[in-house]
Design an enzyme around this catalytic site. Structure first.
Site, PDB file in Angstrom:
ATOM      1  N   HIS A 447       0.792  -1.351  -0.008  1.00 29.46           N
ATOM      2  CA  HIS A 447       0.045   0.029  -0.153  1.00 29.46           C
ATOM      3  C   HIS A 447       0.945   1.364   0.060  1.00 29.46           C
ATOM      4  O   HIS A 447       0.342   2.327  -0.147  1.00 29.46           O
ATOM      5  CB  HIS A 447      -1.176   0.069   1.220  1.00 29.46           C
ATOM      6  CG  HIS A 447      -2.316   0.844   0.901  1.00 29.46           C
ATOM      7  ND1 HIS A 447      -2.494   1.654  -0.197  1.00 29.46           N
ATOM      8  CD2 HIS A 447      -3.304   0.716   1.536  1.00 29.46           C
ATOM      9  CE1 HIS A 447      -3.535   2.025  -0.116  1.00 29.46           C
ATOM     10  NE2 HIS A 447      -4.426   1.455   0.884  1.00 29.46           N
ATOM     11  N   ASP A 451      -2.369   1.782  -4.737  1.00 25.73           N
ATOM     12  CA  ASP A 451      -3.686   1.929  -4.061  1.00 25.73           C
ATOM     13  C   ASP A 451      -4.621   1.041  -4.591  1.00 25.73           C
ATOM     14  O   ASP A 451      -4.615   0.303  -5.605  1.00 25.73           O
ATOM     15  CB  ASP A 451      -3.935   3.698  -4.562  1.00 25.73           C
ATOM     16  CG  ASP A 451      -4.128   3.833  -5.789  1.00 25.73           C
ATOM     17  OD1 ASP A 451      -4.539   2.894  -6.508  1.00 25.73           O
ATOM     18  OD2 ASP A 451      -3.837   4.832  -6.459  1.00 25.73           O
TER      19      ASP A 451
END
Ligand code: COA
Length: 477
Positions: A447, A451
């Site tokens: 992350h 995304d």
């Protein structure tokens, strides 16, 4: 007779070793072409086998002190995190000392055996592959005089291992097994070090080997069964066992993965289309096998679908690094899709890599998968097979489980986990109940750089190709 001296492994590793260009790693201090009579007892170093391997476990010795060896004779078998390798002598001479016992970890670049080298050798080879013995500089003479060089710290067999309070590893006394037992292990393709011996001092007996192979062949995982652990004791007994090589590697890799903030994205994929296509293709392959393949599993299609999706989302094939001058984080994009495939093997989880998938068709992916599976099953994957991955696919569904939360590994930013394909009732467009084949795809991504929307879009592309595999044809190169 002049001797050509090289540090060496089995032929497969010799090729890898040659490509390491040892003269760069051990630059000769003076002449490149001097030959000399060695007549010296020298520590013979465990050479670098590349891929960052720093130590290997001694599985078994083929020599003992005072044994006469010729060039290329086998010295020992070692097991690194990644592969098992036979180390052979680059010198003719007499073995004077083994620096490790079977079961101990030998350090790369440190002495493996002391050998009384007999014959003429090239000076640079002598320097590259040996170092003067500790406290034995006077013996390390050539006909040109005494050489002095720094001695390396050696974990000799006189040095007690760091963790003496730990129960001895399985197969610690494997080196004492009889030749007949060794022969049997080769015949049944088992690693003697994985076996808990029941003979005196833990020696491995023929029965142990048969039992081990039987458990393995019946689908059990003997290395994980810890069959000799005490059970039903009146008080609690805790038994410490060392990690296997595979576990030790998993420990290192997964500990590094802890630094990666993961998120999970899961979706349900309709496998009806790919099941039909696979059945049709398999009928043809059963009649006339191609590339040695007479049956395709689902995995080669999925691997191809992932690769095709990577063209649209190359970011998922990248790795996170930092710029050397500023230390700022960067993404390093890679031109090849090298897809790691998690495999459940007798020694545990291994992840060999199918290289350059974008250049392969489904059949060649299947052939490579099958090659890697065979090597993984027999513990013969090379370091080359196990490295260079850019993204990973883990099909746990052939064992079980609807969902999996896979863990992203260092140098990758995404991984796909595949659950079990299930037959479920579903509604068609006319609201009629029909049977469908469903499978869950679970993606984990880093992350810091990926995304959720990007992951979802890329996963959608993969879903599209798997649900409508014919559409992949348009994207094949
Ligand atoms: N759901 C249901 N069945 C599945 C399946 C799934 N997701 N994946 C494969 N199968 C079926 C195959 O179709 C085949 O059955 P069939 O011959 O009747 O068609 C059978 O299971 C065996 O397939 P397999 O030989 O395992 O082939 P594969 O190409 O699908 O998988 C490996 C190969 C090496 C990946 C697999 O054997 C393996 O080791 N998986 C475990 C990976 C793992 O441990 N992951 C966890 C990492 S933490």
């Amino acid at each position: 007779m002049p001797l050509q001296i090289y540090s060496r492994f089995s032929s497969r590793h010799w090729r890898a070793y040659k490509s390491l260009n040892i003269s760069k790693q051990f630059p000769p201090s003076r002449s490149f072409h001097t030959s000399r009579r060695a007549q010296a007892i020298k520590p013979f170093l465990l050479a670098d086998i590349g891929e960052g391997i720093r130590e290997c476990e001694i599985i078994q010795w083929f020599v003992e002190p005072e044994a006469r060896v010729e060039e290329w004779d086998k010295l020992c078998e070692v097991q690194s995190d990644k592969a098992s390798v036979e180390i052979t002598s680059r010198f003719a001479g007499v073995i004077k000392k083994l620096h490790y016992e079977a079961g101990e970890m030998a350090k790369v670049g440190k002495p493996l055996v002391d050998i009384d080298i007999q014959g003429e050798i090239k000076k640079e080879d002598l320097e590259a592959l040996t170092e003067p013995s500790a406290g034995e500089e006077s013996q390390a003479q050539t006909n040109e005089g005494t050489e002095s060089a720094p001695t390396a710290p050696v974990q000799s067999k006189d040095t007690p291992p760091e963790s003496e309070n730990i129960s001895p590893p399985k197969g610690k006394h494997a080196a004492l097994a009889t030749p007949a037992v060794r022969h049997l292990t080769k015949e049944l393709d088992v690693n003697i070090m994985d076996i808990q011996g029941t003979g005196r001092d833990g020696r491995v007996l023929k029965d142990d080997v048969h039992q081990f192979a039987k458990l393995r062949d019946s689908g059990g995982s003997p290395s994980k069964q810890a069959s000799n652990l005490p059970v039903n004791t009146p008080t609690q007994i805790e038994t410490i066992t060392p990690l296997s090589n595979t576990q030790a590697q998993m420990f290192k890799t997964m500990t590094k993965s802890l630094t990666i903030p993961h998120f999970l994205y899961a979706d349900e994929i309709d496998f009806s289309g790919i099941s039909d296509l696979r059945s049709r293709l398999n009928k043809g392959l059963a009649k006339s096998p191609t590339n040695g393949i007479n049956k395709l599993s689902f995995l080669p299609f999925i691997i191809k679908a992932v690769s095709v999706a990577l063209y649209q989302y190359p970011m998922l094939n990248a790795r996170v690094d930092s710029e050397s001058s500023t230390g700022k984080p960067v993404l390093v994009h890679r031109s090849q899709h090298n897809i790691g495939v998690a495999m459940d093997t007798p020694s545990g989880l291994l992840v060999p890599v199918i290289k350059n998938v974008s250049a392969l068709n489904v059949l060649s992916i299947a052939a490579e998968l099958s090659r890697l599976q065979a090597l993984a099953a027999s513990g013969k994957l090379s370091a080359q097979d196990l490295t260079g991955g850019t993204i990973t696919v883990s099909n746990i569904g052939n064992i079980g489980g609807t969902y999996v939360s896979p863990v992203v590994v260092e140098k990758e930013v995404a991984i796909l986990g595949i659950g079990k394909i299930r037959r479920i009732p579903a509604f068609d467009d006319e609201d009629e109940v029909i049977a469908k084949q469903i499978c869950n795809f679970s993606w984990s991504a880093d992350h810091r750089v990926i995304d959720g929307a990007t992951m979802a879009r890329a996963a959608e592309v993969v879903r599209g190709f798997v649900e409508d595999p014919d559409s992949m044809v348009m994207h094949l190169r």
